[in-house]
Design a protein around this motif. Sequence first.
Motif, PDB file in Angstrom:
ATOM      1  N   ARG A 128       0.830  -1.206   0.000  1.00  0.00           N
ATOM      2  CA  ARG A 128       0.000   0.000   0.000  1.00  0.00           C
ATOM      3  C   ARG A 128       0.861   1.251   0.000  1.00  0.00           C
ATOM      4  NH1 ARG A 128      -3.146   3.060   4.100  1.00  0.00           N
ATOM      5  NH2 ARG A 128      -4.832   4.075   2.936  1.00  0.00           N
ATOM      6  N   GLU A 129       1.924   1.266   0.787  1.00  0.00           N
ATOM      7  CA  GLU A 129       2.811   2.431   0.827  1.00  0.00           C
ATOM      8  C   GLU A 129       3.449   2.679  -0.534  1.00  0.00           C
ATOM      9  OE1 GLU A 129       6.694   4.152   3.315  1.00  0.00           O
ATOM     10  OE2 GLU A 129       5.762   2.242   3.890  1.00  0.00           O
ATOM     11  N   ALA A 130       3.703   1.598  -1.272  1.00  0.00           N
ATOM     12  CA  ALA A 130       4.295   1.728  -2.598  1.00  0.00           C
ATOM     13  C   ALA A 130       3.267   2.086  -3.664  1.00  0.00           C
ATOM     14  CB  ALA A 130       5.002   0.432  -2.981  1.00  0.00           C
ATOM     15  N   GLY A 131       1.989   2.053  -3.312  1.00  0.00           N
ATOM     16  CA  GLY A 131       0.942   2.306  -4.289  1.00  0.00           C
ATOM     17  C   GLY A 131       0.578   1.095  -5.104  1.00  0.00           C
ATOM     18  N   ALA A 132       1.140  -0.069  -4.739  1.00  0.00           N
ATOM     19  CA  ALA A 132       0.932  -1.283  -5.532  1.00  0.00           C
ATOM     20  C   ALA A 132      -0.284  -2.082  -5.104  1.00  0.00           C
ATOM     21  CB  ALA A 132       2.173  -2.169  -5.455  1.00  0.00           C
ATOM     22  N   LEU A 133      -0.781  -1.860  -3.896  1.00  0.00           N
ATOM     23  CA  LEU A 133      -1.909  -2.663  -3.419  1.00  0.00           C
ATOM     24  C   LEU A 133      -3.134  -2.453  -4.297  1.00  0.00           C
ATOM     25  CD1 LEU A 133      -2.652  -4.642  -1.129  1.00  0.00           C
ATOM     26  CD2 LEU A 133      -3.591  -2.696   0.124  1.00  0.00           C
ATOM     27  N   ALA A 134      -3.351  -1.224  -4.739  1.00  0.00           N
ATOM     28  CA  ALA A 134      -4.510  -0.926  -5.583  1.00  0.00           C
ATOM     29  C   ALA A 134      -4.424  -1.627  -6.936  1.00  0.00           C
ATOM     30  CB  ALA A 134      -4.636   0.579  -5.779  1.00  0.00           C
ATOM     31  N   ARG A 135      -3.218  -1.957  -7.380  1.00  0.00           N
ATOM     32  CA  ARG A 135      -3.044  -2.613  -8.672  1.00  0.00           C
ATOM     33  C   ARG A 135      -3.049  -4.135  -8.523  1.00  0.00           C
ATOM     34  NH1 ARG A 135      -0.593   2.084 -11.076  1.00  0.00           N
ATOM     35  NH2 ARG A 135      -0.027   1.107 -13.061  1.00  0.00           N
ATOM     36  N   ILE A 136      -2.536  -4.640  -7.392  1.00  0.00           N
ATOM     37  CA  ILE A 136      -2.396  -6.071  -7.209  1.00  0.00           C
ATOM     38  C   ILE A 136      -3.605  -6.658  -6.489  1.00  0.00           C
ATOM     39  CG2 ILE A 136      -1.002  -7.868  -6.111  1.00  0.00           C
ATOM     40  CD1 ILE A 136       1.414  -5.985  -6.470  1.00  0.00           C
ATOM     41  N   LEU A 137      -4.059  -5.984  -5.433  1.00  0.00           N
ATOM     42  CA  LEU A 137      -5.213  -6.443  -4.642  1.00  0.00           C
ATOM     43  C   LEU A 137      -6.188  -5.279  -4.466  1.00  0.00           C
ATOM     44  CD1 LEU A 137      -3.314  -8.453  -1.869  1.00  0.00           C
ATOM     45  CD2 LEU A 137      -4.683  -9.426  -3.734  1.00  0.00           C
ATOM     46  N   PRO A 138      -6.828  -4.823  -5.546  1.00  0.00           N
ATOM     47  CA  PRO A 138      -7.725  -3.665  -5.444  1.00  0.00           C
ATOM     48  C   PRO A 138      -8.890  -3.890  -4.483  1.00  0.00           C
ATOM     49  CG  PRO A 138      -8.002  -4.789  -7.558  1.00  0.00           C
ATOM     50  CD  PRO A 138      -6.766  -5.356  -6.918  1.00  0.00           C
ATOM     51  N   VAL A 193      -8.785  -5.386  -1.638  1.00  0.00           N
ATOM     52  CA  VAL A 193      -8.301  -5.108  -0.279  1.00  0.00           C
ATOM     53  C   VAL A 193      -8.021  -3.615  -0.127  1.00  0.00           C
ATOM     54  CG1 VAL A 193      -6.472  -5.577   1.402  1.00  0.00           C
ATOM     55  CG2 VAL A 193      -7.336  -7.426  -0.059  1.00  0.00           C
ATOM     56  N   ASP A 194      -7.398  -3.027  -1.120  1.00  0.00           N
ATOM     57  CA  ASP A 194      -7.088  -1.595  -1.057  1.00  0.00           C
ATOM     58  C   ASP A 194      -8.351  -0.759  -0.867  1.00  0.00           C
ATOM     59  OD1 ASP A 194      -4.889   0.507  -1.557  1.00  0.00           O
ATOM     60  OD2 ASP A 194      -6.471   1.115  -2.963  1.00  0.00           O
ATOM     61  N   ALA A 195      -9.472  -1.208  -1.436  1.00  0.00           N
ATOM     62  CA  ALA A 195     -10.730  -0.455  -1.363  1.00  0.00           C
ATOM     63  C   ALA A 195     -11.272  -0.374   0.062  1.00  0.00           C
ATOM     64  CB  ALA A 195     -11.779  -1.106  -2.270  1.00  0.00           C
ATOM     65  N   LEU A 196     -10.766  -1.201   0.980  1.00  0.00           N
ATOM     66  CA  LEU A 196     -11.260  -1.185   2.357  1.00  0.00           C
ATOM     67  C   LEU A 196     -10.748   0.021   3.148  1.00  0.00           C
ATOM     68  CD1 LEU A 196     -10.821  -4.975   3.225  1.00  0.00           C
ATOM     69  CD2 LEU A 196     -12.994  -3.762   2.903  1.00  0.00           C
ATOM     70  N   TYR A 197      -9.616   0.564   2.741  1.00  0.00           N
ATOM     71  CA  TYR A 197      -9.032   1.678   3.491  1.00  0.00           C
ATOM     72  C   TYR A 197      -9.894   2.932   3.342  1.00  0.00           C
ATOM     73  CZ  TYR A 197      -4.905  -1.101   4.393  1.00  0.00           C
ATOM     74  OH  TYR A 197      -4.058  -2.089   4.826  1.00  0.00           O
ATOM     75  N   GLY A 198     -10.147   3.561   4.470  1.00  0.00           N
ATOM     76  CA  GLY A 198     -10.994   4.748   4.483  1.00  0.00           C
ATOM     77  C   GLY A 198     -12.462   4.449   4.659  1.00  0.00           C
ATOM     78  N   VAL A 199     -12.839   3.178   4.662  1.00  0.00           N
ATOM     79  CA  VAL A 199     -14.239   2.787   4.866  1.00  0.00           C
ATOM     80  C   VAL A 199     -14.488   2.670   6.366  1.00  0.00           C
ATOM     81  CG1 VAL A 199     -16.006   1.047   4.441  1.00  0.00           C
ATOM     82  CG2 VAL A 199     -14.330   1.582   2.652  1.00  0.00           C
ATOM     83  N   ALA A 238     -18.716 -11.774  -4.072  1.00  0.00           N
ATOM     84  CA  ALA A 238     -18.364 -11.443  -5.463  1.00  0.00           C
ATOM     85  C   ALA A 238     -16.930 -10.936  -5.594  1.00  0.00           C
ATOM     86  CB  ALA A 238     -19.361 -10.436  -6.032  1.00  0.00           C
ATOM     87  N   PRO A 239     -16.501  -9.937  -4.797  1.00  0.00           N
ATOM     88  CA  PRO A 239     -15.108  -9.509  -4.928  1.00  0.00           C
ATOM     89  C   PRO A 239     -14.112 -10.590  -4.524  1.00  0.00           C
ATOM     90  CG  PRO A 239     -16.170  -8.392  -3.075  1.00  0.00           C
ATOM     91  CD  PRO A 239     -17.247  -9.080  -3.855  1.00  0.00           C
ATOM     92  N   LEU A 240     -14.483 -11.427  -3.572  1.00  0.00           N
ATOM     93  CA  LEU A 240     -13.595 -12.512  -3.169  1.00  0.00           C
ATOM     94  C   LEU A 240     -13.395 -13.498  -4.311  1.00  0.00           C
ATOM     95  CD1 LEU A 240     -11.990 -14.304  -1.281  1.00  0.00           C
ATOM     96  CD2 LEU A 240     -14.127 -15.031  -0.205  1.00  0.00           C
ATOM     97  N   LEU A 241     -14.479 -13.877  -4.960  1.00  0.00           N
ATOM     98  CA  LEU A 241     -14.367 -14.807  -6.089  1.00  0.00           C
ATOM     99  C   LEU A 241     -13.623 -14.179  -7.254  1.00  0.00           C
ATOM    100  CD1 LEU A 241     -17.888 -16.521  -6.067  1.00  0.00           C
ATOM    101  CD2 LEU A 241     -15.704 -17.428  -5.239  1.00  0.00           C
ATOM    102  N   ALA A 242     -13.800 -12.881  -7.460  1.00  0.00           N
ATOM    103  CA  ALA A 242     -13.079 -12.185  -8.534  1.00  0.00           C
ATOM    104  C   ALA A 242     -11.579 -12.201  -8.258  1.00  0.00           C
ATOM    105  CB  ALA A 242     -13.586 -10.747  -8.656  1.00  0.00           C
ATOM    106  N   LEU A 243     -11.202 -11.963  -7.012  1.00  0.00           N
ATOM    107  CA  LEU A 243      -9.787 -11.999  -6.631  1.00  0.00           C
ATOM    108  C   LEU A 243      -9.219 -13.403  -6.856  1.00  0.00           C
ATOM    109  CD1 LEU A 243      -8.354 -10.522  -3.305  1.00  0.00           C
ATOM    110  CD2 LEU A 243      -7.654 -12.758  -4.153  1.00  0.00           C
TER     111      LEU A 243
END
Length: 408
Positions: free
Chosen positions: A198-208, A210-216, A280-285
């Motif tokens: 996440r600090e590298a900005g890669a979480l949104a590209r590799i595990l979007p 999971v990244d979408a949970l931040y700030g929720v 749905a997002p789990l199966l997509a991942l």
Amino acid sequence: MRIYLVGGAVRDRLLGRDKADRDYVVVGATPEEMVAKGYRPVGKDFPVFLHGESHEEYALARTERKTGRGYQGFTMHADPSVTLEEDLRRRDLTINAIAEDDHGQLVDPYGGVRDIEQRVLRHVSEAFVEDPVRLLRVARFAARFAPMGFTVAPETMSLMREMVTNGEVDHLVPERVWQEMKRALGEPASQAFVQVLREAGALARILPEVDALYGVPQRAEYHPEVDSGIHTEMVLAMAARLALGDSLIGFAALTHDLGKALTPAEELPRHVMHEQRGKAPLLALCERLKVPVEYRELAVAVCREHLNVHRIDELKDSTVYEVIQRCDGFRRPERIGMVATACECDARGRLGMEENAYPQAGALRKVFEAARTVSTKGLDLEGKTGLEVGEMLKKARIAAIKQARASD
């Protein structure tokens, strides 16, 4: 011909660990010389040999040249003229670029010993940016060594961000992502894998997902940490504490709350139906990363059932039976224990609740053991259809669950 012990074996000895496989690099030799000495060739892309007796790996010293995108976009060059320093330079981190000769003397041209002493994960050279797998490896090593005080060097983190910006990270293949992630999820600080990406900005590209949970946000009375992404990190940390080395439970911990990112804004901070939304997002991942079936099935069960397990004392006997059945517990009995542990990680992976008791795990295990002892042997099956037998077995198991709960 000169032979050096390299990589993880040297690093782990310096760290007081004795877990890494022993790998060797051979300088000044040809493949023909290796075969003549009894080594068996096994490498497809570059010359790697197995020792005739120990079966340990011996690789000829080599260099790499970037020729395309991704971790496969390299040409290898191996011949007797390649030096040990050149071979070590192509490695990812300085702590992995230390060699040891047969007299126990270290060869450390890139400061790996210093970085071990200072607890720093630092790249060897600017060529680090050429291989996107290195981004994942740094995050995985952070998951392994964070408890020992290791952090990522700022200049290395800068290169990792560059790999995201220039799109190199998008050339990772699913198999390598899963391979690195699976290993990270069994490490003692698996949450660091997510944090570094996440600090590298890669979480949104590799595990979007999971990244979408931040700030929720979540309801503070149940989740004092509030942020769903932080909660996921805490659940991962608890999974490492309760089931160290178990990447199955680690994956379930990582993905159990993906549905919270899909909660409509007007419903926040409540997350009604997030267990159903999370499938749905789990199966997509899982589909995208080619996650093995056993990981997917456990993760889906935990995603769907974790609230039911949390409130198991409030459920009807028949509902408890249905939870066990949906988890495929009667056919896969080991799964119930894993579901119980993953749910405990969720309950205790919250700010200030880390030391709380979680009797629900014991309750689930107890009623399951009672139900699974029931078989068709004690039932009157004469003249009954298969459907009728199934219904009789169900009723008997529900009765066993009721009896087990009454004995508390």
